[in-house]
Design an enzyme around this catalytic site. Structure first.
Site, PDB file in Angstrom:
ATOM      1  N   LYS A 197      41.961 -16.661  -9.029  1.00  0.00           N
ATOM      2  CA  LYS A 197      41.070 -15.587  -9.499  1.00  0.00           C
ATOM      3  C   LYS A 197      40.833 -14.648  -8.314  1.00  0.00           C
ATOM      4  O   LYS A 197      40.040 -14.936  -7.431  1.00  0.00           O
ATOM      5  CB  LYS A 197      39.731 -16.134 -10.018  1.00  0.00           C
ATOM      6  CG  LYS A 197      38.983 -15.050 -10.820  1.00  0.00           C
ATOM      7  CD  LYS A 197      37.501 -14.995 -10.563  1.00  0.00           C
ATOM      8  CE  LYS A 197      37.016 -14.107  -9.479  1.00  0.00           C
ATOM      9  NZ  LYS A 197      37.243 -12.672  -9.515  1.00  0.00           N
ATOM     10  N   GLU A 408      25.454 -10.859   8.578  1.00  0.00           N
ATOM     11  CA  GLU A 408      26.884 -10.563   8.706  1.00  0.00           C
ATOM     12  C   GLU A 408      27.061  -9.116   8.236  1.00  0.00           C
ATOM     13  O   GLU A 408      26.839  -8.806   7.063  1.00  0.00           O
ATOM     14  CB  GLU A 408      27.697 -11.518   7.828  1.00  0.00           C
ATOM     15  CG  GLU A 408      29.194 -11.344   7.980  1.00  0.00           C
ATOM     16  CD  GLU A 408      30.008 -12.173   6.984  1.00  0.00           C
ATOM     17  OE1 GLU A 408      29.479 -12.540   5.925  1.00  0.00           O
ATOM     18  OE2 GLU A 408      31.189 -12.414   7.270  1.00  0.00           O
TER      19      GLU A 408
HETATM   20  P1  NAP Z   1      32.219 -12.916  -2.661  1.00  0.00           P
HETATM   21  O1  NAP Z   1      31.308 -11.964  -3.282  1.00  0.00           O
HETATM   22  O2  NAP Z   1      31.747 -14.276  -2.362  1.00  0.00           O
HETATM   23  O3  NAP Z   1      33.499 -12.962  -3.615  1.00  0.00           O
HETATM   24  C1  NAP Z   1      34.625 -13.768  -3.327  1.00  0.00           C
HETATM   25  C2  NAP Z   1      35.325 -14.128  -4.630  1.00  0.00           C
HETATM   26  O4  NAP Z   1      34.444 -14.913  -5.427  1.00  0.00           O
HETATM   27  C3  NAP Z   1      35.692 -12.918  -5.478  1.00  0.00           C
HETATM   28  O5  NAP Z   1      36.891 -13.197  -6.147  1.00  0.00           O
HETATM   29  C4  NAP Z   1      34.552 -12.861  -6.476  1.00  0.00           C
HETATM   30  O6  NAP Z   1      34.886 -12.202  -7.670  1.00  0.00           O
HETATM   31  C5  NAP Z   1      34.349 -14.333  -6.718  1.00  0.00           C
HETATM   32  N1  NAP Z   1      33.069 -14.690  -7.290  1.00  0.00           N
HETATM   33  C6  NAP Z   1      31.867 -14.119  -7.095  1.00  0.00           C
HETATM   34  N2  NAP Z   1      30.917 -14.792  -7.805  1.00  0.00           N
HETATM   35  C7  NAP Z   1      31.564 -15.801  -8.440  1.00  0.00           C
HETATM   36  C8  NAP Z   1      31.150 -16.854  -9.306  1.00  0.00           C
HETATM   37  N3  NAP Z   1      29.885 -17.025  -9.644  1.00  0.00           N
HETATM   38  N4  NAP Z   1      32.095 -17.700  -9.774  1.00  0.00           N
HETATM   39  C9  NAP Z   1      33.377 -17.548  -9.432  1.00  0.00           C
HETATM   40  N5  NAP Z   1      33.828 -16.585  -8.617  1.00  0.00           N
HETATM   41  C10 NAP Z   1      32.928 -15.723  -8.123  1.00  0.00           C
HETATM   42  O7  NAP Z   1      32.780 -12.406  -1.273  1.00  0.00           O
HETATM   43  P2  NAP Z   1      33.413 -10.998  -0.934  1.00  0.00           P
HETATM   44  O8  NAP Z   1      32.319 -10.011  -0.865  1.00  0.00           O
HETATM   45  O9  NAP Z   1      34.566 -10.730  -1.838  1.00  0.00           O
HETATM   46  O10 NAP Z   1      34.032 -11.285   0.526  1.00  0.00           O
HETATM   47  C11 NAP Z   1      33.291 -11.162   1.673  1.00  0.00           C
HETATM   48  C12 NAP Z   1      32.833 -12.504   2.190  1.00  0.00           C
HETATM   49  O11 NAP Z   1      33.917 -13.395   2.314  1.00  0.00           O
HETATM   50  C13 NAP Z   1      32.239 -12.393   3.580  1.00  0.00           C
HETATM   51  O12 NAP Z   1      31.073 -13.173   3.675  1.00  0.00           O
HETATM   52  C14 NAP Z   1      33.321 -12.983   4.472  1.00  0.00           C
HETATM   53  O13 NAP Z   1      32.859 -13.500   5.693  1.00  0.00           O
HETATM   54  C15 NAP Z   1      33.907 -14.020   3.589  1.00  0.00           C
HETATM   55  N6  NAP Z   1      35.277 -14.350   4.004  1.00  0.00           N
HETATM   56  C16 NAP Z   1      35.487 -15.550   4.602  1.00  0.00           C
HETATM   57  C17 NAP Z   1      36.752 -15.874   5.044  1.00  0.00           C
HETATM   58  C18 NAP Z   1      37.008 -17.201   5.719  1.00  0.00           C
HETATM   59  O14 NAP Z   1      38.171 -17.545   5.878  1.00  0.00           O
HETATM   60  N7  NAP Z   1      36.005 -17.959   6.102  1.00  0.00           N
HETATM   61  C19 NAP Z   1      37.817 -14.974   4.885  1.00  0.00           C
HETATM   62  C20 NAP Z   1      37.562 -13.756   4.268  1.00  0.00           C
HETATM   63  C21 NAP Z   1      36.281 -13.456   3.826  1.00  0.00           C
HETATM   64  P3  NAP Z   1      34.400 -10.698  -7.926  1.00  0.00           P
HETATM   65  O15 NAP Z   1      35.028  -9.859  -6.899  1.00  0.00           O
HETATM   66  O16 NAP Z   1      34.890 -10.429  -9.299  1.00  0.00           O
HETATM   67  O17 NAP Z   1      32.919 -10.736  -7.811  1.00  0.00           O
END
Ligand code: NAP
Length: 507
Positions: A197, A408
């Site tokens: 997804k 962050e």
């Molecule tokens: P996010 O809001 O957590 O979203 C990540 C993924 O989860 C997206 O595909 C999102 O879909 C999905 N999602 C959101 N709510 C969900 C739910 N209730 N059930 C299932 N899926 C759900 O994060 P983001 O804003 O895309 O990315 C930024 C964050 O990722 C930052 O905090 C960053 O540090 C972290 N990150 C961590 C790493 C690592 O390796 N540790 C690498 C890259 C990024 P939608 O887009 O449709 O909401």
């Protein structure tokens, strides 16, 4: 999610980049069981180019029932994929790698169109992301077991690694290709199948990667891609975490969403692999080569315009070198940070991914400035370029009562603090629930080892601003996650150890 009335104000879907260059590998359907399909409801949502707010295309806005169909397909495919030989899996992964390498330019154009990052960075992401397919093509043939001397006579203890089954792969928008390959390469090598997804903002890269996987001969059902708008993500997430046929949830994204998924996964005692948010310190000691540190600060901060989980979030600079460092950093920002659409030659900083992210960065900086912080460079949105562009910024005089102090940032804002002693900086650096990447600049070898030991982070880079690759184990501690990606440990996330005792087989 962009509301339908806003969408109607945006340009009609165009399958073209600026300059009428067609996007190859652009797919408008999701991918389930080897078929390119629409949502059961036939709903779609727009994919927006953040550089100009234009609609690139529309893709299926899937729901729980579609996710269930994808899990069923992956579950059915698992029955045969798990019994393929390691050599076969290695061969297919290698072919997928070759296909992606051959299509680097096409994939990069899609990444730039939907994520906004400069084309050179998008190409870099393909090289980096593809290195995981190459790495796991090799690793597939080294997922070995153990035969252990038994404490009993005439018995043998054997440990083998078994694939976990269907893996739910939920990925963010910031590295839309690499965050998929470093999971899917590993899980396929282990003998698992998956449902991906991707984020609402970047589904097209996932679909393009799946198209190349199909062309590389990945059997139907081994990889499935379910696209959805943000509105439907929770319902799909529930299926992907709770369906009994799912064996593991592999998530990269925010700590907030990671906790929700972890909670749902716990109901079925599912395996989780969580790569979550960071809050990386970037520490500069007086013995450091300051020009080198400033050069690497550019990489650690401004890669993907500050939207990286391992991006430097807190610059902690010794008081004796503070002024020299910030001046060297500022000079490089003024020269090296060139904003614009990622397709434009020479651009190094694209837009932020979406309106929420742009608002968040603006709000954090405005709050800090209103409470006494100083902007040495930048400090405001660049609306003359586009609605989601933000100036590359250095802030000093930031205090704990300002929101930006502990958050962050995920944007092009470098917050620089002064420290006096090693003990003090270790306490500041560790004073967070995040523990992903960290950076230390010192020429004192003893200090380098002490910092490696004392920093509560999953990864410590000494005198370098880039630490990601397929070979090391990438991952965090504390609220930055569970598990490791890349390295020989990457496949362990997707296997169970099976213990078989052989007894009473001799006469
Ligand atoms: P996010 O809001 O957590 O979203 C990540 C993924 O989860 C997206 O595909 C999102 O879909 C999905 N999602 C959101 N709510 C969900 C739910 N209730 N059930 C299932 N899926 C759900 O994060 P983001 O804003 O895309 O990315 C930024 C964050 O990722 C930052 O905090 C960053 O540090 C972290 N990150 C961590 C790493 C690592 O390796 N540790 C690498 C890259 C990024 P939608 O887009 O449709 O909401």
């Amino acid at each position: 999610m962009i509301s339908s009335c806003v969408v109607s104000l945006l340009n009609k879907p165009s399958l073209f980049l600026k300059g009428s260059r067609r996007l190859h590998l652009l797919n408008k359907n999701a991918y389930i069981n080897g078929q390119w399909v629409s949502a059961g409801s036939k709903a779609v949502f727009p994919v927006i180019n953040p550089a100009d707010d234009k609609v690139i295309t529309e893709v299926p806005d899937m729901e729980a029932a579609d996710a269930k169909a994808a899990v069923d397909a992956a579950s059915s495919a698992f029955k045969t994929w798990k019994d393929t030989t390691a050599k076969e899996r290695s061969y297919i992964l290698r072919k997928w790698y070759d296909m992606c390498a051959k299509n680097t330019d096409h994939l990069a154009q899609i990444i730039t169109a939907e994520s906004g990052k400069p084309l050179a960075e998008s190409k870099g992401e393909i090289v980096y992301g593809n290195s995981f397919l190459e790495w796991f093509a090799d690793t597939a043939r080294h997922i070995n077991g153990e035969v252990i001397p038994s404490p009993w006579p005439n018995k043998t203890i054997m440990l083998t690694r078994q694939p976990l089954g269907v893996v739910s792969v939920i990925t963010p928008w910031n590295f839309p290709f690499a965050m998929i390959t470093r999971k899917v390469g590993a899980l396929m090598a282990a003998g698992c199948t998956c449902v991906i997804k991707p984020a609402e903002d970047t589904p097209l890269t996932a679909l393009a990667a799946a198209k190349l996987a199909e062309e590389a001969g990945v059997p139907k059902g081994v990889i499935n891609v379910v696209t959805s708008s943000r509105k439907n993500a929770p319902a799909i997430g529930k299926v992907l975490c709770e369906d009994p046929n799912v064996g593991c949830i592999s998530f990269t994204g925010s700590t907030h969403v990671g906790k929700i998924l972890y909670g749902m996964a716990s109901k079925g005692i599912k395996r989780v692999s969580l790569e979550l948010g960071g809050n990386a310190p970037f520490i500069v000691f007086p013995s450091a080569d300051i020009e080198h540190a400033a050069e690497h600060a550019m990489l650690a901060k401004f890669r993907n315009n500050g939207q990286a989980c391992v991006g430097a979030n807190r610059f902690l600079i010794h008081k004796d070198v503070f002024d020299t460092f910030v001046q060297a950093f500022k000079k490089r920002i003024a020269k090296g940070c060139i904003m614009g659409p990622g397709t434009k030659e020479g651009v190094t900083c694209g837009p932020l991914i979406n309106t929420e992210q742009a608002k968040k960065v603006t709000g954090l900086v405005d709050d800090a400035l209103s409470k006494g912080a100083k902007a040495l460079i930048g400090g405001k949105p660049a609306v003359e370029i586009g609605s989601k562009f933000y100036e590359s910024t250095i802030l000093t005089d930031v205090k704990p009562e300002m929101k930006i102090y502990a958050e962050e940032i995920f944007g092009p804002v470098a917050v620089c603090h002064k420290f006096e002693t090693e003990q003090e900086v270790v306490a500041i650096a560790n004073g967070t629930r995040s523990g992903l990447g960290s950076y230390v600049f010192t020429k004192d070898l003893g200090q380098a080892f002490r910092m490696s030991r004392q920093l509560d982070f999953g990864m410590v880079a000494i005198n370098d601003g880039i630490l990601s690759a397929a070979e090391p184990a990438f991952g965090g501690i504390k609220e930055s996650g569970i598990g490791r990606e890349g390295s020989k440990h990457g496949v362990e996330e997707y296997t169970d150890i099976k213990y078989t005792l052989f007894s009473a087989l001799d006469k």
